[in-house]
Design an enzyme around this catalytic site. Structure first.
Site, PDB file in Angstrom:
ATOM      1  N   GLY A  11       0.859  -1.178   0.000  1.00  0.00           N
ATOM      2  CA  GLY A  11       0.000   0.000   0.000  1.00  0.00           C
ATOM      3  C   GLY A  11       0.895   1.227   0.000  1.00  0.00           C
ATOM      4  N   ILE A  13       2.524   5.044   0.994  1.00  0.00           N
ATOM      5  CA  ILE A  13       3.247   5.476   2.205  1.00  0.00           C
ATOM      6  C   ILE A  13       2.265   5.751   3.356  1.00  0.00           C
ATOM      7  CG2 ILE A  13       4.853   7.192   3.166  1.00  0.00           C
ATOM      8  CD1 ILE A  13       5.708   7.822   0.246  1.00  0.00           C
ATOM      9  N   GLY A  14       2.517   5.117   4.480  1.00  0.00           N
ATOM     10  CA  GLY A  14       1.706   5.372   5.673  1.00  0.00           C
ATOM     11  C   GLY A  14       0.400   4.594   5.724  1.00  0.00           C
ATOM     12  N   GLY A  16      -0.170   1.623   6.562  1.00  0.00           N
ATOM     13  CA  GLY A  16      -0.254   0.726   7.718  1.00  0.00           C
ATOM     14  C   GLY A  16       0.369  -0.645   7.464  1.00  0.00           C
ATOM     15  N   THR A  19       2.476  -1.913  10.454  1.00  0.00           N
ATOM     16  CA  THR A  19       1.564  -2.179  11.578  1.00  0.00           C
ATOM     17  C   THR A  19       0.810  -3.489  11.340  1.00  0.00           C
ATOM     18  OG1 THR A  19       1.277   0.206  11.778  1.00  0.00           O
ATOM     19  CG2 THR A  19      -0.332  -1.173  12.937  1.00  0.00           C
ATOM     20  N   TYR A  47      13.816  13.497   0.125  1.00  0.00           N
ATOM     21  CA  TYR A  47      12.608  14.315   0.282  1.00  0.00           C
ATOM     22  C   TYR A  47      12.905  15.804   0.140  1.00  0.00           C
ATOM     23  CZ  TYR A  47       9.594  10.386   1.373  1.00  0.00           C
ATOM     24  OH  TYR A  47       8.848   9.244   1.280  1.00  0.00           O
ATOM     25  N   ASP A  86       6.618  -6.835   4.850  1.00  0.00           N
ATOM     26  CA  ASP A  86       5.859  -5.574   4.794  1.00  0.00           C
ATOM     27  C   ASP A  86       6.134  -4.828   3.483  1.00  0.00           C
ATOM     28  OD1 ASP A  86       8.311  -4.341   5.271  1.00  0.00           O
ATOM     29  OD2 ASP A  86       7.641  -3.194   7.004  1.00  0.00           O
ATOM     30  N   GLU A 147       9.861  13.041   6.606  1.00  0.00           N
ATOM     31  CA  GLU A 147       8.641  12.977   5.781  1.00  0.00           C
ATOM     32  C   GLU A 147       7.742  14.204   5.934  1.00  0.00           C
ATOM     33  OE1 GLU A 147       7.998   8.150   5.574  1.00  0.00           O
ATOM     34  OE2 GLU A 147       6.828   9.310   6.996  1.00  0.00           O
TER      35      GLU A 147
HETATM   36  N1  ATP Z   1      -5.677   1.313  11.019  1.00  0.00           N
HETATM   37  C1  ATP Z   1      -4.970   2.269  11.638  1.00  0.00           C
HETATM   38  N2  ATP Z   1      -5.589   3.129  12.483  1.00  0.00           N
HETATM   39  C2  ATP Z   1      -4.903   4.097  13.087  1.00  0.00           C
HETATM   40  N3  ATP Z   1      -3.574   4.307  12.949  1.00  0.00           N
HETATM   41  C3  ATP Z   1      -2.911   3.475  12.155  1.00  0.00           C
HETATM   42  C4  ATP Z   1      -3.571   2.420  11.451  1.00  0.00           C
HETATM   43  N4  ATP Z   1      -2.645   1.780  10.699  1.00  0.00           N
HETATM   44  C5  ATP Z   1      -1.470   2.404  10.928  1.00  0.00           C
HETATM   45  N5  ATP Z   1      -1.636   3.400  11.809  1.00  0.00           N
HETATM   46  C6  ATP Z   1      -0.592   4.333  12.267  1.00  0.00           C
HETATM   47  O1  ATP Z   1      -0.199   5.073  11.110  1.00  0.00           O
HETATM   48  C7  ATP Z   1       1.212   5.259  11.095  1.00  0.00           C
HETATM   49  C8  ATP Z   1       1.765   4.607   9.821  1.00  0.00           C
HETATM   50  O2  ATP Z   1       1.664   3.193   9.887  1.00  0.00           O
HETATM   51  P1  ATP Z   1       2.816   2.235   9.344  1.00  0.00           P
HETATM   52  O3  ATP Z   1       4.148   2.733   9.777  1.00  0.00           O
HETATM   53  O4  ATP Z   1       2.421   0.855   9.688  1.00  0.00           O
HETATM   54  O5  ATP Z   1       2.640   2.494   7.770  1.00  0.00           O
HETATM   55  P2  ATP Z   1       3.470   1.894   6.555  1.00  0.00           P
HETATM   56  O6  ATP Z   1       2.511   1.627   5.470  1.00  0.00           O
HETATM   57  O7  ATP Z   1       4.307   0.737   7.028  1.00  0.00           O
HETATM   58  O8  ATP Z   1       4.416   3.118   6.186  1.00  0.00           O
HETATM   59  P3  ATP Z   1       5.643   3.216   5.155  1.00  0.00           P
HETATM   60  O9  ATP Z   1       5.059   3.284   3.799  1.00  0.00           O
HETATM   61  O10 ATP Z   1       6.316   4.472   5.492  1.00  0.00           O
HETATM   62  O11 ATP Z   1       6.529   2.033   5.364  1.00  0.00           O
HETATM   63  C9  ATP Z   1       1.745   4.629  12.378  1.00  0.00           C
HETATM   64  O12 ATP Z   1       1.867   5.657  13.346  1.00  0.00           O
HETATM   65  C10 ATP Z   1       0.655   3.632  12.769  1.00  0.00           C
HETATM   66  O13 ATP Z   1       0.603   3.453  14.174  1.00  0.00           O
HETATM   67  N1  GNG Z   2      11.458   6.623  -3.480  1.00  0.00           N
HETATM   68  C1  GNG Z   2      11.203   5.538  -2.755  1.00  0.00           C
HETATM   69  N2  GNG Z   2      11.402   4.318  -3.290  1.00  0.00           N
HETATM   70  C2  GNG Z   2      11.121   3.158  -2.619  1.00  0.00           C
HETATM   71  O1  GNG Z   2      11.309   2.037  -3.137  1.00  0.00           O
HETATM   72  C3  GNG Z   2      10.624   3.306  -1.299  1.00  0.00           C
HETATM   73  N3  GNG Z   2      10.262   2.429  -0.348  1.00  0.00           N
HETATM   74  C4  GNG Z   2       9.896   3.132   0.727  1.00  0.00           C
HETATM   75  N4  GNG Z   2      10.023   4.462   0.478  1.00  0.00           N
HETATM   76  C5  GNG Z   2       9.803   5.551   1.446  1.00  0.00           C
HETATM   77  C6  GNG Z   2       8.398   5.779   1.864  1.00  0.00           C
HETATM   78  C7  GNG Z   2       8.539   6.206   3.313  1.00  0.00           C
HETATM   79  O2  GNG Z   2       8.820   7.594   3.380  1.00  0.00           O
HETATM   80  C8  GNG Z   2       9.758   5.462   3.798  1.00  0.00           C
HETATM   81  C9  GNG Z   2       9.493   4.168   4.566  1.00  0.00           C
HETATM   82  O3  GNG Z   2       8.738   3.267   3.834  1.00  0.00           O
HETATM   83  O4  GNG Z   2      10.521   5.185   2.628  1.00  0.00           O
HETATM   84  C10 GNG Z   2      10.462   4.606  -0.774  1.00  0.00           C
HETATM   85  N5  GNG Z   2      10.739   5.715  -1.488  1.00  0.00           N
END
Ligand code: ATP
Ligand code: GNG
Length: 213
Positions: A11, A13-14, A16, A19, A47, A86, A147
């Site tokens: 999914g 960025i951010g 979840g 998580t 960034y 992940d 970020e």
């Molecule tokens: N369903 C949810 N409800 C509320 N908060 C959430 C939920 N899922 C994730 N979070 C919160 O959102 C933030 C981002 O989640 P997470 O780090 O798991 O995302 P990610 O997709 O792994 O990010 P990235 O793309 O940067 O690797 C964290 O602070 C997490 O606790």
């Molecule tokens: N440019 C770029 N290429 C990647 O393959 C990639 N994978 C993750 N990310 C960025 C997203 C979050 O900020 C942070 C943690 O996931 O790193 C990427 N950014």
């Protein structure tokens, strides 16, 4: 013949991913592969200036993921053990096609295929979709300093890129199971029932595959 699944949570960025994959690995007692973020020397610079740092950053992610997945292939998949990650290796292309241009993009594409074509690929993808508002809220919540200045248009574009990439995988790899989760309405953190539904689906999938192996 079916293999015990290699599951990837994906999914934008951010969304979840870390998580949810951490929760699933605990619930299903699966080993987990996690992205290493804090030790990435290029993310902060990237960034601040995407055009200047994108090639270094994309190559860094690619090499790290390559090494991790090569080890995973040997340690788990060759031994018929389910595992959860992940990320999906294709994530590299989703980002690189957006951040690289011209000759660098073409060179990257060639290196990507050279390194990844024979790597183990996930056969189950849990795809967390989420709107821009949700992603911005979650990114703000975790307060990673590098970020905070992220361009909203970049994130908005990645949401579309992810949708396209998942549709392309569904067409190209019909044997890959894609479970799509609406991250705006399904809250696997606060709502235990909603998390249990996702975990139950995956438990059934693993069970089916192990029975057929
Ligand atoms: N369903 C949810 N409800 C509320 N908060 C959430 C939920 N899922 C994730 N979070 C919160 O959102 C933030 C981002 O989640 P997470 O780090 O798991 O995302 P990610 O997709 O792994 O990010 P990235 O793309 O940067 O690797 C964290 O602070 C997490 O606790
Ligand atoms: N440019 C770029 N290429 C990647 O393959 C990639 N994978 C993750 N990310 C960025 C997203 C979050 O900020 C942070 C943690 O996931 O790193 C990427 N950014």
């Amino acid at each position: 013949m079916n293999q015990p699944p290699f599951i990837a949570v994906e999914g934008p960025i951010g969304a979840g991913k870390t998580t949810l994959s951490t929760m699933l690995s605990q619930e299903l007692e699966l080993p987990i592969l996690k992205e290493i973020v804090e030790e990435n020397p290029f993310l902060g610079k990237f960034y601040e200036n995407i055009d200047e740092w994108s090639f270094q950053l994309e190559m860094f992610f690619l090499c790290n993921r390559y090494k991790q997945l090569e080890d995973t292939g040997i340690q788990y998949i060759a031994n018929n053990q389910p595992v959860i990650a992940d990320y999906h290796i294709y994530k590299n292309m989703i980002f690189a096609q957006r951040t690289l241009k011209g000759v660098k993009r073409e060179k990257y594409r060639q290196i990507y295929h050279l390194l990844t074509d024979d790597l183990p690929k996930p056969d189950v993808i849990v795809y967390i979709r989420a709107s821009l508002d949700t992603l911005l809220r979650r990114i703000a919540k975790r307060q990673r300093s590098f970020e905070l200045g992220m361009d909203t248009a970049y994130l908005e574009q990645l949401i579309l890129d992810y949708d396209e990439a998942m549709a392309a995988i569904a067409e190209r790899e019909p044997d890959t199971t894609i479970i799509t989760i609406d991250g705006d309405t399904i809250d696997f953190v606060e709502n235990r029932e909603q998390f249990n539904e996702i975990a139950t689906d995956l438990k059934e999938l693993i069970h089916e595959r192990i029975q057929h192996t």
